[in-house]
Design a protein around this motif. Sequence first.
Motif, PDB file in Angstrom:
ATOM      1  N   ASP A 139       0.810  -1.100  -0.131  1.00  0.00           N
ATOM      2  CA  ASP A 139      -0.007  -0.123  -0.081  1.00  0.00           C
ATOM      3  C   ASP A 139       0.805   1.174  -0.047  1.00  0.00           C
ATOM      4  N   THR A 141       1.487   5.292  -0.383  1.00  0.00           N
ATOM      5  CA  THR A 141       0.954   6.794  -0.487  1.00  0.00           C
ATOM      6  C   THR A 141       2.011   7.557  -0.521  1.00  0.00           C
ATOM      7  N   ASP A 150      -3.128   7.451  -3.271  1.00  0.00           N
ATOM      8  CA  ASP A 150      -3.034   6.437  -2.284  1.00  0.00           C
ATOM      9  C   ASP A 150      -3.663   5.370  -3.232  1.00  0.00           C
ATOM     10  N   GLU A 246     -11.185   0.882  -0.986  1.00  0.00           N
ATOM     11  CA  GLU A 246      -9.919   0.076  -0.543  1.00  0.00           C
ATOM     12  C   GLU A 246     -10.434  -0.936   0.062  1.00  0.00           C
ATOM     13  N   GLU A 277      -6.791  -0.949  -3.656  1.00  0.00           N
ATOM     14  CA  GLU A 277      -7.236   0.344  -3.449  1.00  0.00           C
ATOM     15  C   GLU A 277      -6.744   1.128  -4.556  1.00  0.00           C
TER      16      GLU A 277
HETATM   17 CO    CO Z   1      -3.694   3.017   1.136  1.00  0.00          CO
END
Ligand code: CO
Length: 295
Positions: A139, A141, A150, A246, A277
């Motif tokens: 993940d 960002t 993100d 997400e 996501e």
């Molecule tokens: Co995220």
Amino acid sequence: MKQKSDKVGRNDPCPCGSGLKYKRCCIGRDSAPRESLENRYEREYQIHLKKGPDIEGLRKAGKLVIETLDLAASIVKPGLKTEAINTLVHDFTIQNHAIPAPLNYRGFPKSVCVSVNDVICHGIPGDYRLADGDIVNIDVTSILDGYYADASKTFFVGSPGPQARKIVQVAKQSLKEGMAMVKPGNRVGDIGHAIQRYAESKGCSVVRDFVGHGIGREFHEHPQVPHFGKKGQGIELVPGMVFTIEPMINLGDLSLRILKDKWTAVTRDGSLSAQFEQTLLVTENGHESLTPYDL
Ligand code: CO
Ligand code: MF3
Ligand code: CO
């Protein structure tokens, strides 16, 4: 000579200056133009609608996030320490004049979340070595020129077993089902409803404790975007809204616990969990992904 009508067409820009089409704005009114949507969404919901240069900034941040995810994907293999993913994401982000948003965010100690198998989200990269058959969510960002984007994907490590294949497929399709609901006139609840209906129809469960979120010049803005809910409920989607979807989908029960590190969320029953996501912009006609990838 043909006379051009001065009547405002349904698809013309609304004379109140909202930037919306007339049919989506003041068409029902006969007198004073109403308060702009920007003002109303700010006042009622603390939602910052985005336009022009903000959207361009978010798109650039999103592009970098996807490049970063692709790069991280390229090193995933059995035997790799999750720390190596952190190092790669951190260095690549800095090289591109951006900032890894997770680092020191509310005390998070690393630059990316790496969540393996029964870890639902917020896994902290470290000494764990990926093993054949694992699933791993990365993940990312990034903050570029003050704009956050993100996105995450769940990857197979080596050859997946049937359970890994199933949960990754259901989580991926869950994001797709949610995204299909993103257009003006639909509501936030329509997104969660579509995801929940799909995931539960496959015998999987939807995590309740973490939700999608508005995003822009901050990591987590309004509104919250639950991955469960009721059709027709919640805030109406309007052009200029930017938020993530997400969904975290578990093979077993939805309940979770947080490890002693205060971050790592794991399934209580030890079942596999997967997540995808993207960051989405609501447009006049539907949506644009600011972190696009194929689902
Ligand atoms: Co995220
Ligand atoms: N990227 C996560 C999200 O999708 C948030 C991670 S917060 C962190 O909202 F501190 F763990 F990085
Ligand atoms: Co997010």
